[in-house]
Motif scaffolding. Structure first.
Motif, PDB file in Angstrom:
ATOM      1  N   SER A  94       0.829  -1.203   0.000  1.00  0.00           N
ATOM      2  CA  SER A  94       0.000   0.000   0.000  1.00  0.00           C
ATOM      3  C   SER A  94       0.865   1.256   0.000  1.00  0.00           C
ATOM      4  O   SER A  94       1.791   1.378   0.796  1.00  0.00           O
ATOM      5  CB  SER A  94      -0.904   0.004   1.230  1.00  0.00           C
ATOM      6  N   GLN A  95       0.548   2.169  -0.901  1.00  0.00           N
ATOM      7  CA  GLN A  95       1.235   3.456  -0.950  1.00  0.00           C
ATOM      8  C   GLN A  95       0.194   4.551  -1.141  1.00  0.00           C
ATOM      9  O   GLN A  95      -0.223   4.837  -2.263  1.00  0.00           O
ATOM     10  CB  GLN A  95       2.256   3.490  -2.087  1.00  0.00           C
ATOM     11  N   THR A 143      -1.229   8.226  -1.383  1.00  0.00           N
ATOM     12  CA  THR A 143      -0.712   9.527  -1.808  1.00  0.00           C
ATOM     13  C   THR A 143      -1.012  10.557  -0.723  1.00  0.00           C
ATOM     14  O   THR A 143      -1.791  10.300   0.209  1.00  0.00           O
ATOM     15  CB  THR A 143      -1.363   9.966  -3.128  1.00  0.00           C
ATOM     16  N   SER A 182       0.999   8.902   9.088  1.00  0.00           N
ATOM     17  CA  SER A 182       1.507   8.023   8.037  1.00  0.00           C
ATOM     18  C   SER A 182       2.561   7.073   8.592  1.00  0.00           C
ATOM     19  O   SER A 182       3.233   7.361   9.579  1.00  0.00           O
ATOM     20  CB  SER A 182       2.072   8.847   6.885  1.00  0.00           C
ATOM     21  N   ALA A 197       5.556   4.474   6.911  1.00  0.00           N
ATOM     22  CA  ALA A 197       6.268   3.915   5.757  1.00  0.00           C
ATOM     23  C   ALA A 197       7.124   2.763   6.257  1.00  0.00           C
ATOM     24  O   ALA A 197       7.685   2.828   7.345  1.00  0.00           O
ATOM     25  CB  ALA A 197       7.138   4.985   5.110  1.00  0.00           C
ATOM     26  N   GLN A 209       9.943  -0.527   5.005  1.00  0.00           N
ATOM     27  CA  GLN A 209      10.813  -1.115   3.993  1.00  0.00           C
ATOM     28  C   GLN A 209      11.673  -2.182   4.650  1.00  0.00           C
ATOM     29  O   GLN A 209      12.321  -1.920   5.654  1.00  0.00           O
ATOM     30  CB  GLN A 209      11.707  -0.030   3.378  1.00  0.00           C
ATOM     31  N   LYS A 263      11.509   9.491   3.541  1.00  0.00           N
ATOM     32  CA  LYS A 263      11.219  10.008   2.204  1.00  0.00           C
ATOM     33  C   LYS A 263      12.450  10.143   1.340  1.00  0.00           C
ATOM     34  O   LYS A 263      12.370  10.464   0.181  1.00  0.00           O
ATOM     35  CB  LYS A 263      10.520  11.370   2.313  1.00  0.00           C
TER      36      LYS A 263
END
Length: 189
Positions: free
Chosen positions: A68-69, A71, A89, A91, A93, A188
């Motif tokens: 899921s990404q 915007t 948010s 993120a 990885q 980011k």
């Protein structure tokens, strides 16, 4: 009932063995249930320990965080529904890091969060990091067993970026790997 009790008195060994088998099967079920719960907790404890009640993912992500990404527009739409203080948010990885002073490779999952938001972790040992902190991360205590300690410099093999361990967090693993928490600003890059 009388015949059943008489049969049990007559064949004590047979019924004793049946009771032992039932106890062993009960123990096996208890053991396997505990093992499954422990593995499930190690799989998603970082997300489970977050103070969020709901997570928003893209519709075509098959309810999987990594796919899921959202915007910035989608995140703003969520914030307009639940309020600015109730949405943050996240993120993530997966990667491999090496530590300069430990001479070890470790598979980890990077979590980039807003340190002023509701997903900011509680530090068990060391210093907190802020959104303005450069090059410092919080790591799960499990990495301490690999020789990583406060002040250690870890290097992400995928990007080559180096981070200093500012603190440790407890019970923070994702997909059976320890979590390394950075700020959204680093996430980011």
């Amino acid at each position: 009932m009388f015949l059943a009790l008489r049969e049990m008195r007559h064949s004590k060994a047979r019924y004793l063995l049946i009771m032992v088998i039932m106890l062993l099967v009960s123990f096996l079920v208890l053991f396997v249930t505990g093992l499954a719960r422990g593995l499930a907790y190690a799989n998603i404890s970082a997300v489970e320990n977050m103070p969020a009640n709901y997570f928003v993912v893209q519709g075509d992500a098959d309810q999987t965080f990594r796919r899921s990404q959202l915007t910035d527009t989608e995140l703003q739409n969520v914030r307009s529904v639940v309020g600015d203080n109730n949405a943050s948010s996240l993120a993530m990885q997966m990667s491999t890091v090496t530590a300069n002073d430990a001479d070890v490779k470790a598979d980890i999952t990077f979590f980039a969060v807003d340190m002023n938001g509701l997903l900011a972790p509680k530090v068990a040992e060391g210093d907190k990091i802020t959104n303005e902190t450069n090059g410092k991360v919080l790591v799960d205590r499990d990495l301490e067993q690999s020789g990583i300690k406060l002040g250690s410099i870890i290097r992400d093999q995928a990007t080559g970026m180096e981070f200093t361990v500012a603190g440790f967090v407890e019970d923070s693993s994702y997909s059976h790997t320890p979590v390394v928490i950075s700020t959204i600003r680093i996430g980011k890059l």
